[in-house]
Scaffold this motif. Structure first.
Motif, PDB file in Angstrom:
ATOM      1  N   SER A 177     -11.857  -2.438  31.035  1.00 36.47           N
ATOM      2  CA  SER A 177     -11.164  -3.481  30.284  1.00 36.47           C
ATOM      3  C   SER A 177     -11.583  -3.413  28.819  1.00 36.47           C
ATOM      4  CB  SER A 177     -11.502  -4.862  30.856  1.00 36.47           C
ATOM      5  OG  SER A 177     -10.807  -5.874  30.156  1.00 36.47           O
ATOM      6  N   VAL A 178     -10.594  -3.228  27.924  1.00 36.38           N
ATOM      7  CA  VAL A 178     -10.883  -3.117  26.491  1.00 36.38           C
ATOM      8  C   VAL A 178     -10.032  -4.105  25.709  1.00 36.38           C
ATOM      9  CG1 VAL A 178     -11.566  -0.695  26.645  1.00 36.38           C
ATOM     10  CG2 VAL A 178      -9.185  -1.270  26.168  1.00 36.38           C
ATOM     11  N   ALA A 179     -10.495  -4.431  24.514  1.00 34.38           N
ATOM     12  CA  ALA A 179      -9.761  -5.339  23.633  1.00 34.38           C
ATOM     13  C   ALA A 179      -8.627  -4.598  22.951  1.00 34.38           C
ATOM     14  CB  ALA A 179     -10.714  -5.929  22.588  1.00 34.38           C
ATOM     15  N   THR A 180      -7.442  -5.202  22.969  1.00 37.43           N
ATOM     16  CA  THR A 180      -6.289  -4.649  22.257  1.00 37.43           C
ATOM     17  C   THR A 180      -5.678  -5.745  21.393  1.00 37.43           C
ATOM     18  OG1 THR A 180      -4.678  -5.220  23.982  1.00 37.43           O
ATOM     19  CG2 THR A 180      -5.814  -3.088  24.194  1.00 37.43           C
ATOM     20  N   THR A 181      -4.883  -5.340  20.428  1.00 34.19           N
ATOM     21  CA  THR A 181      -4.223  -6.310  19.558  1.00 34.19           C
ATOM     22  C   THR A 181      -2.996  -6.868  20.260  1.00 34.19           C
ATOM     23  OG1 THR A 181      -3.031  -4.492  18.499  1.00 34.19           O
ATOM     24  CG2 THR A 181      -5.028  -5.276  17.414  1.00 34.19           C
ATOM     25  N   SER A 182      -2.842  -8.175  20.247  1.00 38.87           N
ATOM     26  CA  SER A 182      -1.686  -8.797  20.887  1.00 38.87           C
ATOM     27  C   SER A 182      -0.493  -8.889  19.941  1.00 38.87           C
ATOM     28  CB  SER A 182      -2.055 -10.189  21.397  1.00 38.87           C
ATOM     29  OG  SER A 182      -2.566 -10.988  20.353  1.00 38.87           O
ATOM     30  N   ARG A 183      -0.701  -8.555  18.683  1.00 39.22           N
ATOM     31  CA  ARG A 183       0.376  -8.557  17.693  1.00 39.22           C
ATOM     32  C   ARG A 183      -0.027  -7.647  16.543  1.00 39.22           C
ATOM     33  NH1 ARG A 183      -0.674 -11.645  13.166  1.00 39.22           N
ATOM     34  NH2 ARG A 183      -2.600 -12.875  13.213  1.00 39.22           N
ATOM     35  N   ALA A 184       0.882  -7.417  15.630  1.00 36.81           N
ATOM     36  CA  ALA A 184       0.545  -6.656  14.426  1.00 36.81           C
ATOM     37  C   ALA A 184      -0.366  -7.506  13.548  1.00 36.81           C
ATOM     38  CB  ALA A 184       1.809  -6.281  13.657  1.00 36.81           C
ATOM     39  N   ILE A 185      -1.446  -6.900  13.067  1.00 38.39           N
ATOM     40  CA  ILE A 185      -2.433  -7.633  12.273  1.00 38.39           C
ATOM     41  C   ILE A 185      -2.607  -6.948  10.919  1.00 38.39           C
ATOM     42  CG2 ILE A 185      -4.803  -8.481  12.182  1.00 38.39           C
ATOM     43  CD1 ILE A 185      -4.878  -8.275  15.223  1.00 38.39           C
ATOM     44  N   PRO A 186      -2.430  -7.669   9.825  1.00 39.10           N
ATOM     45  CA  PRO A 186      -2.600  -7.054   8.509  1.00 39.10           C
ATOM     46  C   PRO A 186      -4.063  -6.783   8.191  1.00 39.10           C
ATOM     47  CG  PRO A 186      -2.151  -9.398   8.291  1.00 39.10           C
ATOM     48  CD  PRO A 186      -1.994  -9.072   9.745  1.00 39.10           C
ATOM     49  N   ALA A 187      -4.304  -5.824   7.331  1.00 37.62           N
ATOM     50  CA  ALA A 187      -5.668  -5.494   6.916  1.00 37.62           C
ATOM     51  C   ALA A 187      -6.319  -6.680   6.233  1.00 37.62           C
ATOM     52  CB  ALA A 187      -5.640  -4.300   5.972  1.00 37.62           C
ATOM     53  N   THR A 193      -0.885  -2.250  14.696  1.00 35.57           N
ATOM     54  CA  THR A 193       0.345  -2.634  15.368  1.00 35.57           C
ATOM     55  C   THR A 193      -0.016  -3.312  16.684  1.00 35.57           C
ATOM     56  OG1 THR A 193       0.487  -0.470  16.435  1.00 35.57           O
ATOM     57  CG2 THR A 193       1.644  -0.742  14.334  1.00 35.57           C
ATOM     58  N   ALA A 194       0.941  -3.971  17.300  1.00 40.74           N
ATOM     59  CA  ALA A 194       0.691  -4.650  18.571  1.00 40.74           C
ATOM     60  C   ALA A 194       0.359  -3.636  19.654  1.00 40.74           C
ATOM     61  CB  ALA A 194       1.913  -5.466  18.977  1.00 40.74           C
ATOM     62  N   GLY A 195      -0.645  -3.946  20.464  1.00 41.07           N
ATOM     63  CA  GLY A 195      -0.993  -3.094  21.595  1.00 41.07           C
ATOM     64  C   GLY A 195      -2.030  -2.029  21.307  1.00 41.07           C
ATOM     65  N   GLU A 196      -2.561  -1.976  20.075  1.00 41.31           N
ATOM     66  CA  GLU A 196      -3.576  -0.968  19.757  1.00 41.31           C
ATOM     67  C   GLU A 196      -4.925  -1.336  20.369  1.00 41.31           C
ATOM     68  OE1 GLU A 196      -4.221   0.587  15.857  1.00 41.31           O
ATOM     69  OE2 GLU A 196      -2.170   0.103  15.236  1.00 41.31           O
ATOM     70  N   ILE A 197      -5.653  -0.314  20.808  1.00 40.88           N
ATOM     71  CA  ILE A 197      -7.029  -0.527  21.257  1.00 40.88           C
ATOM     72  C   ILE A 197      -7.903  -0.780  20.028  1.00 40.88           C
ATOM     73  CG2 ILE A 197      -9.039   0.562  22.328  1.00 40.88           C
ATOM     74  CD1 ILE A 197      -7.160   2.064  24.154  1.00 40.88           C
ATOM     75  N   ILE A 198      -8.684  -1.844  20.063  1.00 45.24           N
ATOM     76  CA  ILE A 198      -9.555  -2.190  18.933  1.00 45.24           C
ATOM     77  C   ILE A 198     -10.859  -1.420  19.067  1.00 45.24           C
ATOM     78  CG2 ILE A 198     -10.751  -4.045  17.723  1.00 45.24           C
ATOM     79  CD1 ILE A 198      -8.703  -5.987  18.890  1.00 45.24           C
ATOM     80  N   THR A 199     -11.197  -0.672  18.042  1.00 47.45           N
ATOM     81  CA  THR A 199     -12.452   0.077  18.035  1.00 47.45           C
ATOM     82  C   THR A 199     -13.394  -0.514  16.991  1.00 47.45           C
ATOM     83  OG1 THR A 199     -11.673   1.686  16.389  1.00 47.45           O
ATOM     84  CG2 THR A 199     -11.245   2.195  18.710  1.00 47.45           C
ATOM     85  N   SER A 200     -14.667  -0.257  17.156  1.00 48.20           N
ATOM     86  CA  SER A 200     -15.654  -0.771  16.208  1.00 48.20           C
ATOM     87  C   SER A 200     -15.430  -0.215  14.811  1.00 48.20           C
ATOM     88  CB  SER A 200     -17.069  -0.435  16.692  1.00 48.20           C
ATOM     89  OG  SER A 200     -17.225   0.961  16.869  1.00 48.20           O
ATOM     90  N   ALA A 201     -14.822   0.972  14.715  1.00 46.01           N
ATOM     91  CA  ALA A 201     -14.563   1.572  13.406  1.00 46.01           C
ATOM     92  C   ALA A 201     -13.511   0.794  12.623  1.00 46.01           C
ATOM     93  CB  ALA A 201     -14.115   3.020  13.569  1.00 46.01           C
ATOM     94  N   ARG A 202     -12.683  -0.015  13.326  1.00 40.04           N
ATOM     95  CA  ARG A 202     -11.652  -0.803  12.654  1.00 40.04           C
ATOM     96  C   ARG A 202     -12.158  -2.165  12.218  1.00 40.04           C
ATOM     97  NH1 ARG A 202      -6.507   1.192  14.093  1.00 40.04           N
ATOM     98  NH2 ARG A 202      -5.635  -0.248  12.565  1.00 40.04           N
ATOM     99  N   LEU A 203     -13.411  -2.491  12.543  1.00 35.77           N
ATOM    100  CA  LEU A 203     -13.952  -3.807  12.233  1.00 35.77           C
ATOM    101  C   LEU A 203     -15.058  -3.717  11.185  1.00 35.77           C
ATOM    102  CD1 LEU A 203     -14.282  -5.245  15.862  1.00 35.77           C
ATOM    103  CD2 LEU A 203     -12.354  -5.486  14.279  1.00 35.77           C
ATOM    104  N   LEU A 204     -15.095  -4.699  10.320  1.00 32.93           N
ATOM    105  CA  LEU A 204     -16.162  -4.775   9.324  1.00 32.93           C
ATOM    106  C   LEU A 204     -17.484  -5.042  10.023  1.00 32.93           C
ATOM    107  CD1 LEU A 204     -17.017  -4.946   6.322  1.00 32.93           C
ATOM    108  CD2 LEU A 204     -16.495  -7.405   6.440  1.00 32.93           C
ATOM    109  N   ASN A 205     -18.506  -4.240   9.688  1.00 38.10           N
ATOM    110  CA  ASN A 205     -19.827  -4.456  10.273  1.00 38.10           C
ATOM    111  C   ASN A 205     -20.892  -4.138   9.233  1.00 38.10           C
ATOM    112  OD1 ASN A 205     -20.597  -1.511  10.569  1.00 38.10           O
ATOM    113  ND2 ASN A 205     -18.756  -1.550  11.833  1.00 38.10           N
ATOM    114  N   GLU A 206     -22.133  -4.280   9.606  1.00 35.57           N
ATOM    115  CA  GLU A 206     -23.236  -4.145   8.651  1.00 35.57           C
ATOM    116  C   GLU A 206     -23.401  -2.729   8.114  1.00 35.57           C
ATOM    117  OE1 GLU A 206     -26.656  -3.663  12.123  1.00 35.57           O
ATOM    118  OE2 GLU A 206     -26.533  -5.492  10.929  1.00 35.57           O
TER     119      GLU A 206
END
Length: 200
Positions: A38-48, A96-109
């Motif tokens: 089970s992985v997190a995906t986007t439920s809609r298109a999300i702007p940067a 876009t909607a339905g993309e798998i969210i990866t840690s590389a797409r998220l702001l982190n330390e």
């Protein structure tokens, strides 16, 4: 009985047996349970630059072999959508909607250090004088931060900055070396800032 058949008929018979065995094997492989995660995906298109909310995320099951190594997995990160590493995290580039969210797409330390290739890199917010420029920027762009000198000419106060995210109100989140980050923050207190794009 098979051994009494003429050679050609015996060959055809054996081929049919082999073909049936392959079909049966394929059917068994198709019906056998597959390992899914089970992985997190986007439920809609999300702007940067947007902060993720619970409504932005859907948990979906995928075969383990199809999941990227950096995917946000439910078992590894959380059992609910209240996980601090997901909810409120900043998306670095549009999805876009339905993309798998990866840690590389998220702001982190480590985002600033990875972009600049320097362990002392830090993040600094910059609100642009010309808000239209913000609409042309994307994650990873290289820019110079510019202000006005006392004689009215353009003065570059930081070069080689990397765009981390474009946020609301034409505010950029830039990755800079620590010394330049302090200079930019100080300059923003006294004069408006803009940027020039040096590399995409």
């Amino acid at each position: 009985m098979t051994l009494l058949l003429p050679g050609w008929h015996r060959t055809q018979f054996l081929r049919r047996i082999a073909a049936a065995a392959l079909v049966l094997l394929a059917l068994l492989l198709f019906l056998s349970p597959k390992s899914t995660i089970s992985v997190a995906t986007t439920s809609r298109a999300i702007p940067a630059g947007q902060h993720l909310s619970a409504a932005d995320i859907s948990w979906r099951n995928f075969p383990a072999e199809l999941i990227p190594a950096e995917a946000i997995q439910k078992d590894k990160h959380a059992e609910s959508l209240s996980a601090p590493d997901i909810i409120g995290a900043t998306i670095l580039s549009a999805t876009t909607a339905g993309e798998i969210i990866t840690s590389a797409r998220l702001l982190n330390e480590s985002t600033a250090a990875e972009l600049l290739g320097s362990p002392d890199a830090t993040l600094v917010p910059v609100t642009l004088l010309n808000k239209q420029i913000a609409n042309t920027l994307r994650h990873g762009d290289t820019v110079s931060v510019v202000t006005s000198a006392t004689d009215g000419s353009a003065l570059i106060i930081a070069a080689g900055a990397r765009v981390v995210a474009v946020q609301e109100g034409a505010t950029l989140l830039l990755a800079l070396a620590a010394t330049e980050a302090n200079q930019v923050a100080a300059a923003a207190l006294n004069s408006p800032l803009t940027i020039t794009i040096t590399q995409r």
